[in-house]
Scaffold this motif. Sequence first.
Motif, PDB file in Angstrom:
ATOM      1  N   VAL A   4      24.563  12.428 -18.123  1.00 20.98           N
ATOM      2  CA  VAL A   4      24.119  12.604 -19.501  1.00 20.98           C
ATOM      3  C   VAL A   4      23.479  11.313 -20.031  1.00 20.98           C
ATOM      4  O   VAL A   4      22.373  11.338 -20.573  1.00 20.98           O
ATOM      5  N   GLY A   5      24.178  10.182 -19.840  1.00 20.44           N
ATOM      6  CA  GLY A   5      23.585   8.912 -20.247  1.00 20.44           C
ATOM      7  C   GLY A   5      22.295   8.632 -19.498  1.00 20.44           C
ATOM      8  O   GLY A   5      21.334   8.098 -20.068  1.00 20.44           O
ATOM      9  N   GLY A   6      22.246   9.010 -18.219  1.00 17.18           N
ATOM     10  CA  GLY A   6      21.018   8.838 -17.442  1.00 17.18           C
ATOM     11  C   GLY A   6      19.871   9.659 -18.004  1.00 17.18           C
ATOM     12  O   GLY A   6      18.726   9.195 -18.054  1.00 17.18           O
ATOM     13  N   ALA A   7      20.154  10.887 -18.447  1.00 13.17           N
ATOM     14  CA  ALA A   7      19.109  11.716 -19.046  1.00 13.17           C
ATOM     15  C   ALA A   7      18.552  11.066 -20.313  1.00 13.17           C
ATOM     16  O   ALA A   7      17.338  11.067 -20.552  1.00 13.17           O
ATOM     17  N   ARG A   8      19.443  10.507 -21.112  1.00  7.26           N
ATOM     18  CA  ARG A   8      18.981   9.839 -22.338  1.00  7.26           C
ATOM     19  C   ARG A   8      18.121   8.621 -22.000  1.00  7.26           C
ATOM     20  O   ARG A   8      17.107   8.347 -22.671  1.00  7.26           O
TER      21      ARG A   8
ATOM     22  N   VAL B 115      19.735  17.502 -23.295  1.00  9.18           N
ATOM     23  CA  VAL B 115      19.023  16.273 -23.652  1.00  9.18           C
ATOM     24  C   VAL B 115      17.524  16.453 -23.408  1.00  9.18           C
ATOM     25  O   VAL B 115      16.686  16.097 -24.258  1.00  9.18           O
ATOM     26  N   TYR B 116      17.179  17.033 -22.269  1.00  5.55           N
ATOM     27  CA  TYR B 116      15.770  17.210 -21.943  1.00  5.55           C
ATOM     28  C   TYR B 116      15.112  18.283 -22.820  1.00  5.55           C
ATOM     29  O   TYR B 116      13.932  18.168 -23.164  1.00  5.55           O
ATOM     30  N   ARG B 117      15.864  19.303 -23.172  1.00  5.83           N
ATOM     31  CA  ARG B 117      15.313  20.325 -24.072  1.00  5.83           C
ATOM     32  C   ARG B 117      15.022  19.725 -25.448  1.00  5.83           C
ATOM     33  O   ARG B 117      14.001  20.040 -26.082  1.00  5.83           O
ATOM     34  N   GLU B 118      15.904  18.871 -25.919  1.00  7.32           N
ATOM     35  CA  GLU B 118      15.670  18.214 -27.206  1.00  7.32           C
ATOM     36  C   GLU B 118      14.449  17.314 -27.123  1.00  7.32           C
ATOM     37  O   GLU B 118      13.614  17.287 -28.030  1.00  7.32           O
ATOM     38  N   TRP B 119      14.324  16.557 -26.025  1.00  3.58           N
ATOM     39  CA  TRP B 119      13.139  15.705 -25.823  1.00  3.58           C
ATOM     40  C   TRP B 119      11.872  16.552 -25.832  1.00  3.58           C
ATOM     41  O   TRP B 119      10.870  16.189 -26.473  1.00  3.58           O
ATOM     42  N   GLU B 120      11.922  17.692 -25.145  1.00  2.00           N
ATOM     43  CA  GLU B 120      10.742  18.552 -25.039  1.00  2.00           C
ATOM     44  C   GLU B 120      10.318  19.079 -26.411  1.00  2.00           C
ATOM     45  O   GLU B 120       9.117  19.232 -26.683  1.00  2.00           O
ATOM     46  N   SER B 121      11.275  19.331 -27.277  1.00  2.00           N
ATOM     47  CA  SER B 121      10.976  19.991 -28.555  1.00  2.00           C
ATOM     48  C   SER B 121      10.640  19.033 -29.684  1.00  2.00           C
ATOM     49  O   SER B 121      10.306  19.473 -30.788  1.00  2.00           O
TER      50      SER B 121
ATOM     51  N   ALA C  66       9.467  20.305 -19.883  1.00  2.00           N
ATOM     52  CA  ALA C  66      10.695  20.019 -19.150  1.00  2.00           C
ATOM     53  C   ALA C  66      10.992  21.219 -18.259  1.00  2.00           C
ATOM     54  O   ALA C  66      11.569  22.219 -18.698  1.00  2.00           O
ATOM     55  N   LEU C  67      10.561  21.137 -17.008  1.00  2.00           N
ATOM     56  CA  LEU C  67      10.813  22.171 -16.003  1.00  2.00           C
ATOM     57  C   LEU C  67      12.195  21.922 -15.409  1.00  2.00           C
ATOM     58  O   LEU C  67      12.463  20.831 -14.890  1.00  2.00           O
ATOM     59  N   ILE C  68      13.081  22.920 -15.482  1.00  2.00           N
ATOM     60  CA  ILE C  68      14.441  22.764 -14.981  1.00  2.00           C
ATOM     61  C   ILE C  68      14.669  23.737 -13.830  1.00  2.00           C
ATOM     62  O   ILE C  68      14.422  24.946 -13.960  1.00  2.00           O
ATOM     63  N   VAL C  69      15.124  23.195 -12.705  1.00  2.00           N
ATOM     64  CA  VAL C  69      15.425  24.006 -11.529  1.00  2.00           C
ATOM     65  C   VAL C  69      16.915  23.889 -11.238  1.00  2.00           C
ATOM     66  O   VAL C  69      17.464  22.790 -11.177  1.00  2.00           O
ATOM     67  N   ARG C  70      17.566  25.041 -11.070  1.00  2.00           N
ATOM     68  CA  ARG C  70      19.000  25.090 -10.785  1.00  2.00           C
ATOM     69  C   ARG C  70      19.220  25.640  -9.374  1.00  2.00           C
ATOM     70  O   ARG C  70      19.283  26.848  -9.173  1.00  2.00           O
ATOM     71  N   PRO C  71      19.344  24.762  -8.388  1.00  2.00           N
ATOM     72  CA  PRO C  71      19.531  25.238  -7.018  1.00  2.00           C
ATOM     73  C   PRO C  71      20.989  25.622  -6.751  1.00  2.00           C
ATOM     74  O   PRO C  71      21.926  25.082  -7.348  1.00  2.00           O
TER      75      PRO C  71
ATOM     76  N   GLU D  68       9.382  30.901 -23.856  1.00  2.00           N
ATOM     77  CA  GLU D  68      10.576  31.104 -23.040  1.00  2.00           C
ATOM     78  C   GLU D  68      10.944  29.801 -22.326  1.00  2.00           C
ATOM     79  O   GLU D  68      10.078  29.096 -21.803  1.00  2.00           O
ATOM     80  N   VAL D  69      12.236  29.480 -22.323  1.00  2.00           N
ATOM     81  CA  VAL D  69      12.703  28.246 -21.702  1.00  2.00           C
ATOM     82  C   VAL D  69      12.378  28.270 -20.209  1.00  2.00           C
ATOM     83  O   VAL D  69      12.659  29.237 -19.504  1.00  2.00           O
ATOM     84  N   GLU D  70      11.775  27.172 -19.730  1.00  2.00           N
ATOM     85  CA  GLU D  70      11.311  27.119 -18.339  1.00  2.00           C
ATOM     86  C   GLU D  70      12.437  26.641 -17.423  1.00  2.00           C
ATOM     87  O   GLU D  70      12.529  25.464 -17.063  1.00  2.00           O
ATOM     88  N   VAL D  71      13.296  27.578 -17.044  1.00  2.00           N
ATOM     89  CA  VAL D  71      14.408  27.271 -16.156  1.00  2.00           C
ATOM     90  C   VAL D  71      14.449  28.313 -15.050  1.00  2.00           C
ATOM     91  O   VAL D  71      14.231  29.507 -15.296  1.00  2.00           O
ATOM     92  N   TYR D  72      14.686  27.852 -13.827  1.00  2.00           N
ATOM     93  CA  TYR D  72      14.699  28.733 -12.665  1.00  2.00           C
ATOM     94  C   TYR D  72      15.922  28.462 -11.800  1.00  2.00           C
ATOM     95  O   TYR D  72      16.187  27.310 -11.438  1.00  2.00           O
ATOM     96  N   ASN D  73      16.643  29.525 -11.443  1.00  2.00           N
ATOM     97  CA  ASN D  73      17.604  29.416 -10.352  1.00  2.00           C
ATOM     98  C   ASN D  73      16.824  29.356  -9.049  1.00  2.00           C
ATOM     99  O   ASN D  73      15.724  29.915  -8.938  1.00  2.00           O
ATOM    100  N   TYR D  74      17.421  28.686  -8.046  1.00  2.00           N
ATOM    101  CA  TYR D  74      16.812  28.787  -6.718  1.00  2.00           C
ATOM    102  C   TYR D  74      17.889  29.029  -5.665  1.00  2.00           C
ATOM    103  O   TYR D  74      18.845  28.258  -5.533  1.00  2.00           O
ATOM    104  N   ALA D  75      17.695  30.118  -4.922  1.00  2.24           N
ATOM    105  CA  ALA D  75      18.527  30.432  -3.750  1.00  2.24           C
ATOM    106  C   ALA D  75      17.670  31.276  -2.822  1.00  2.24           C
ATOM    107  O   ALA D  75      16.849  32.078  -3.276  1.00  2.24           O
ATOM    108  N   ASP D  76      17.847  31.087  -1.527  1.00  3.03           N
ATOM    109  CA  ASP D  76      17.126  31.912  -0.562  1.00  3.03           C
ATOM    110  C   ASP D  76      17.829  33.257  -0.428  1.00  3.03           C
ATOM    111  O   ASP D  76      19.057  33.323  -0.387  1.00  3.03           O
ATOM    112  N   LYS D  77      17.045  34.300  -0.365  1.00  6.45           N
ATOM    113  CA  LYS D  77      17.584  35.651  -0.324  1.00  6.45           C
ATOM    114  C   LYS D  77      17.174  36.365   0.964  1.00  6.45           C
ATOM    115  O   LYS D  77      16.144  36.036   1.548  1.00  6.45           O
TER     116      LYS D  77
END
Length: 351
Positions: free
Chosen positions: A93-97, A149-155, A165-170, A230-239
């Motif tokens: 969190v501190g690193g994001a700030r 933190v990144y969403r607040e920065w983006e807005s 702020a592109l967010i990827v959730r692997p 729409e918030v730019e967030v993506y899960n990532y998993a191979d299917k």
Amino acid sequence: MPNTIEPGTRVLVIGSSGFVGSHLDAAFGDLGVELVRFDLHPDPHGQHETIVGDVRDVEALTEAMAGCTAVLNLAAAHHDFGISTETFESVNVGGARAVCAAMEHHGITNLCFYSSVAVYGEHSEPPDETTVPTPVNDYGRTKLAAEAVYREWESTATDGAPRRALIVRPAVVFGPRNFANLYKLIRQIHTRRFLPVGPGSNRKSMCYVTNLVEAIAYLWSAPSRLPSGEVEVYNYADKPDQTSRETVTEVYRALGRREPAVRIPLAPALLAAKPFDMVGRVTGRDLPVTSARVRKLSESETAFEAARIREVGFVPSVTLPEGIARMVRWYLSEGSSATPVVHIPPAEVSR
């Protein structure tokens, strides 16, 4: 195109010496992107020059970002052993700030953040990007806080320039040079120290590192493909997801071994793991056999939806079985004799 990575884009990669960071070259090189590497540790493979610094150090980040127009943040406190709550908080969190402050200084408006499906916590059905996150551990909680933190920065752009702020959730990431769960499974099977436990019918979402990196490059090389607002967030998993038993079968196949026909019931396996739990608590060592690991492999279901990224056109280049086979080949050629690299961030900022 605004806030995309194109030929000539100079990207600061924070956490470049980690596992995922070591696999960026092919996908980003194909795009003609220049990578500037920043990490607490030099490149362990000696291939790239690295600016050594701490993600919590605004001054170091500001200096490293000079000349960059985009930032990829891979840095995190993430190990489930040996890291305090305070360190998770300060790094993630501190690193994001700190990253946001450095981007503000340079007027950088383009960020990709490597988050995690750990933000979702435990759910009865596989979560998708619309699922309300309910993290259950420090890692998931602080990753979710960093996203905020990144969403607040983006807005809060003040100069009229739109921010991204592109967010990827692997899900669990594996591949050559990774020494986590799949590596441990391969090693146990290879050294004939593995005993199948329980039915192994629990599903596990995973992703091969090459696919993940290509997915990030695909998403980031074009404007958001989601509906406006729409918030730019993506899960990532191979299917499709594999069960634990299917993963074990693939490892045996890649090793050219016959899988045991007999499986140990879960209850006695957990009982046999209790002495290891006790030794781990007393010595503070992270042992390869614990009740938690037995449950994780044999019982825990950790499946996640990842339809959104396919709906916007991404097609992975490697199937899950082939990814496992590639990792086994790496293990046999060099991984079995390699020394695992574990980077635990210090409690205080390193300068």
